[in-house]
Design a protein around this motif. Sequence first.
Motif, PDB file in Angstrom:
ATOM      1  N   ALA A  43       0.846  -1.197   0.000  1.00 43.98           N
ATOM      2  CA  ALA A  43       0.000   0.000   0.000  1.00 43.98           C
ATOM      3  C   ALA A  43       0.879   1.243   0.000  1.00 43.98           C
ATOM      4  O   ALA A  43       2.023   1.215   0.436  1.00 43.98           O
ATOM      5  CB  ALA A  43      -0.918  -0.006   1.219  1.00 43.98           C
ATOM      6  N   GLY A  44       0.344   2.322  -0.525  1.00 41.67           N
ATOM      7  CA  GLY A  44       1.088   3.579  -0.524  1.00 41.67           C
ATOM      8  C   GLY A  44       0.672   4.471  -1.673  1.00 41.67           C
ATOM      9  O   GLY A  44      -0.275   4.177  -2.398  1.00 41.67           O
ATOM     10  N   ASP A  45       1.405   5.548  -1.844  1.00 40.94           N
ATOM     11  CA  ASP A  45       1.075   6.548  -2.860  1.00 40.94           C
ATOM     12  C   ASP A  45       1.743   6.185  -4.182  1.00 40.94           C
ATOM     13  O   ASP A  45       2.765   6.747  -4.562  1.00 40.94           O
ATOM     14  CB  ASP A  45       1.536   7.929  -2.377  1.00 40.94           C
ATOM     15  CG  ASP A  45       1.092   9.028  -3.307  1.00 40.94           C
ATOM     16  OD1 ASP A  45       0.167   8.792  -4.113  1.00 40.94           O
ATOM     17  OD2 ASP A  45       1.687  10.122  -3.247  1.00 40.94           O
ATOM     18  N   TRP A  46       1.160   5.170  -4.854  1.00 41.62           N
ATOM     19  CA  TRP A  46       1.663   4.769  -6.162  1.00 41.62           C
ATOM     20  C   TRP A  46       0.562   4.056  -6.923  1.00 41.62           C
ATOM     21  O   TRP A  46      -0.559   3.930  -6.421  1.00 41.62           O
ATOM     22  CB  TRP A  46       2.944   3.943  -6.025  1.00 41.62           C
ATOM     23  CG  TRP A  46       2.823   2.562  -5.428  1.00 41.62           C
ATOM     24  CD1 TRP A  46       2.018   2.157  -4.395  1.00 41.62           C
ATOM     25  CD2 TRP A  46       3.534   1.397  -5.832  1.00 41.62           C
ATOM     26  NE1 TRP A  46       2.205   0.824  -4.131  1.00 41.62           N
ATOM     27  CE2 TRP A  46       3.135   0.324  -4.995  1.00 41.62           C
ATOM     28  CE3 TRP A  46       4.480   1.147  -6.817  1.00 41.62           C
ATOM     29  CZ2 TRP A  46       3.641  -0.960  -5.124  1.00 41.62           C
ATOM     30  CZ3 TRP A  46       4.983  -0.135  -6.922  1.00 41.62           C
ATOM     31  CH2 TRP A  46       4.574  -1.168  -6.075  1.00 41.62           C
ATOM     32  N   HIS A  47       0.834   3.568  -8.120  1.00 43.59           N
ATOM     33  CA  HIS A  47      -0.212   3.006  -8.974  1.00 43.59           C
ATOM     34  C   HIS A  47      -0.526   1.538  -8.680  1.00 43.59           C
ATOM     35  O   HIS A  47      -1.481   1.007  -9.221  1.00 43.59           O
ATOM     36  CB  HIS A  47       0.154   3.192 -10.446  1.00 43.59           C
ATOM     37  CG  HIS A  47       1.295   2.334 -10.899  1.00 43.59           C
ATOM     38  ND1 HIS A  47       2.597   2.579 -10.534  1.00 43.59           N
ATOM     39  CD2 HIS A  47       1.311   1.225 -11.671  1.00 43.59           C
ATOM     40  CE1 HIS A  47       3.369   1.656 -11.067  1.00 43.59           C
ATOM     41  NE2 HIS A  47       2.620   0.813 -11.765  1.00 43.59           N
ATOM     42  N   ARG A  48       0.254   0.875  -7.836  1.00 41.96           N
ATOM     43  CA  ARG A  48      -0.004  -0.532  -7.518  1.00 41.96           C
ATOM     44  C   ARG A  48      -0.388  -0.684  -6.043  1.00 41.96           C
ATOM     45  O   ARG A  48       0.227  -1.421  -5.290  1.00 41.96           O
ATOM     46  CB  ARG A  48       1.227  -1.383  -7.855  1.00 41.96           C
ATOM     47  CG  ARG A  48       1.385  -1.523  -9.340  1.00 41.96           C
ATOM     48  CD  ARG A  48       2.570  -2.298  -9.844  1.00 41.96           C
ATOM     49  NE  ARG A  48       3.306  -3.124  -8.930  1.00 41.96           N
ATOM     50  CZ  ARG A  48       4.493  -3.636  -9.204  1.00 41.96           C
ATOM     51  NH1 ARG A  48       5.071  -3.392 -10.364  1.00 41.96           N
ATOM     52  NH2 ARG A  48       5.120  -4.389  -8.329  1.00 41.96           N
ATOM     53  N   GLN A  49      -1.454  -0.001  -5.643  1.00 39.97           N
ATOM     54  CA  GLN A  49      -1.885  -0.007  -4.247  1.00 39.97           C
ATOM     55  C   GLN A  49      -2.501  -1.338  -3.836  1.00 39.97           C
ATOM     56  O   GLN A  49      -2.413  -1.732  -2.678  1.00 39.97           O
ATOM     57  CB  GLN A  49      -2.884   1.135  -4.012  1.00 39.97           C
ATOM     58  CG  GLN A  49      -2.255   2.488  -4.219  1.00 39.97           C
ATOM     59  CD  GLN A  49      -3.256   3.616  -4.227  1.00 39.97           C
ATOM     60  OE1 GLN A  49      -4.464   3.426  -4.320  1.00 39.97           O
ATOM     61  NE2 GLN A  49      -2.747   4.836  -4.138  1.00 39.97           N
ATOM     62  N   VAL A  50      -3.152  -2.021  -4.771  1.00 39.71           N
ATOM     63  CA  VAL A  50      -3.843  -3.283  -4.504  1.00 39.71           C
ATOM     64  C   VAL A  50      -3.550  -4.240  -5.659  1.00 39.71           C
ATOM     65  O   VAL A  50      -3.545  -3.829  -6.818  1.00 39.71           O
ATOM     66  CB  VAL A  50      -5.374  -3.069  -4.403  1.00 39.71           C
ATOM     67  CG1 VAL A  50      -6.092  -4.377  -4.143  1.00 39.71           C
ATOM     68  CG2 VAL A  50      -5.719  -2.065  -3.329  1.00 39.71           C
ATOM     69  N   SER A  51      -3.321  -5.516  -5.328  1.00 43.14           N
ATOM     70  CA  SER A  51      -3.125  -6.521  -6.375  1.00 43.14           C
ATOM     71  C   SER A  51      -4.289  -7.510  -6.353  1.00 43.14           C
ATOM     72  O   SER A  51      -4.820  -7.845  -5.291  1.00 43.14           O
ATOM     73  CB  SER A  51      -1.799  -7.250  -6.173  1.00 43.14           C
ATOM     74  OG  SER A  51      -1.761  -7.897  -4.916  1.00 43.14           O
ATOM     75  N   LEU A  52      -4.680  -7.945  -7.544  1.00 39.26           N
ATOM     76  CA  LEU A  52      -5.787  -8.893  -7.681  1.00 39.26           C
ATOM     77  C   LEU A  52      -5.338 -10.066  -8.543  1.00 39.26           C
ATOM     78  O   LEU A  52      -4.571  -9.902  -9.489  1.00 39.26           O
ATOM     79  CB  LEU A  52      -6.987  -8.222  -8.328  1.00 39.26           C
ATOM     80  CG  LEU A  52      -7.542  -7.015  -7.567  1.00 39.26           C
ATOM     81  CD1 LEU A  52      -7.109  -5.726  -8.219  1.00 39.26           C
ATOM     82  CD2 LEU A  52      -9.037  -7.075  -7.462  1.00 39.26           C
ATOM     83  N   LEU A  53      -5.842 -11.239  -8.197  1.00 39.12           N
ATOM     84  CA  LEU A  53      -5.518 -12.455  -8.933  1.00 39.12           C
ATOM     85  C   LEU A  53      -6.748 -13.351  -8.927  1.00 39.12           C
ATOM     86  O   LEU A  53      -7.418 -13.482  -7.897  1.00 39.12           O
ATOM     87  CB  LEU A  53      -4.336 -13.173  -8.266  1.00 39.12           C
ATOM     88  CG  LEU A  53      -3.807 -14.437  -8.930  1.00 39.12           C
ATOM     89  CD1 LEU A  53      -3.213 -14.131 -10.308  1.00 39.12           C
ATOM     90  CD2 LEU A  53      -2.752 -15.095  -8.048  1.00 39.12           C
ATOM     91  N   ALA A  54      -7.042 -13.948 -10.065  1.00 29.28           N
ATOM     92  CA  ALA A  54      -8.191 -14.844 -10.163  1.00 29.28           C
ATOM     93  C   ALA A  54      -7.913 -16.138  -9.407  1.00 29.28           C
ATOM     94  O   ALA A  54      -6.832 -16.716  -9.523  1.00 29.28           O
ATOM     95  CB  ALA A  54      -8.481 -15.149 -11.625  1.00 29.28           C
ATOM     96  N   SER A  55      -8.899 -16.599  -8.638  1.00 29.63           N
ATOM     97  CA  SER A  55      -8.747 -17.880  -7.936  1.00 29.63           C
ATOM     98  C   SER A  55      -8.585 -19.011  -8.951  1.00 29.63           C
ATOM     99  O   SER A  55      -7.944 -20.018  -8.672  1.00 29.63           O
ATOM    100  CB  SER A  55      -9.935 -18.145  -7.009  1.00 29.63           C
ATOM    101  OG  SER A  55     -11.136 -18.232  -7.740  1.00 29.63           O
ATOM    102  N   GLU A  56      -9.115 -18.800 -10.153  1.00 30.51           N
ATOM    103  CA  GLU A  56      -8.949 -19.784 -11.223  1.00 30.51           C
ATOM    104  C   GLU A  56      -7.474 -19.941 -11.593  1.00 30.51           C
ATOM    105  O   GLU A  56      -7.022 -21.041 -11.945  1.00 30.51           O
ATOM    106  CB  GLU A  56      -9.768 -19.376 -12.453  1.00 30.51           C
ATOM    107  CG  GLU A  56     -11.273 -19.399 -12.254  1.00 30.51           C
ATOM    108  CD  GLU A  56     -11.870 -18.123 -11.624  1.00 30.51           C
ATOM    109  OE1 GLU A  56     -13.112 -18.027 -11.578  1.00 30.51           O
ATOM    110  OE2 GLU A  56     -11.108 -17.227 -11.185  1.00 30.51           O
ATOM    111  N   SER A  57      -6.694 -18.855 -11.504  1.00 31.13           N
ATOM    112  CA  SER A  57      -5.252 -18.923 -11.763  1.00 31.13           C
ATOM    113  C   SER A  57      -4.550 -19.728 -10.670  1.00 31.13           C
ATOM    114  O   SER A  57      -3.636 -20.505 -10.948  1.00 31.13           O
ATOM    115  CB  SER A  57      -4.649 -17.515 -11.830  1.00 31.13           C
ATOM    116  OG  SER A  57      -5.152 -16.807 -12.936  1.00 31.13           O
TER     117      SER A  57
END
Length: 151
Positions: free
Chosen positions: A38-52
Amino acid sequence: MDMKIEAIAVSKKKGTRKSCFEEALLVKDHGLQGDAHAGDWHRQVSLLASESIDKMRNKGLDVTFGDFAENIATSGIDWVTVPVGTRVKLGDTCLIEITQIGKECVKKCAIYYQAGDCIMPKEGVFARVLEGGTIRSGDTIEILPSDTSEQ
């Protein structure tokens, strides 16, 4: 298939597996409260499909939610087909915007060595938080039409 949050994971240190929680606070312009990414940048949260993640299990890897350092594991969404700039509603109040698909790994991190492979560089997506709030496992996810993202 319904789109929903399967798991929420946070870690205090980058490059490590994350611990899962039933709910977490998503902070506007920051990310998940208490997470190292987390922080002041463009990658604040990451998401990944459970299917992956399931795909990696089917290859024989002993992995579960949080093992690829994803913040939010989802079901019903093929993230690599969701364009950068797309706005996504999480639960009742949270809004994120997809900022990056995949990432370049400069070196192999602890996750790669523990899991035997890492799918985040190819199949994970990253977002910034536009509206915060509490998210919970089981919350619905809604991909907003692109015409509403210009307002």
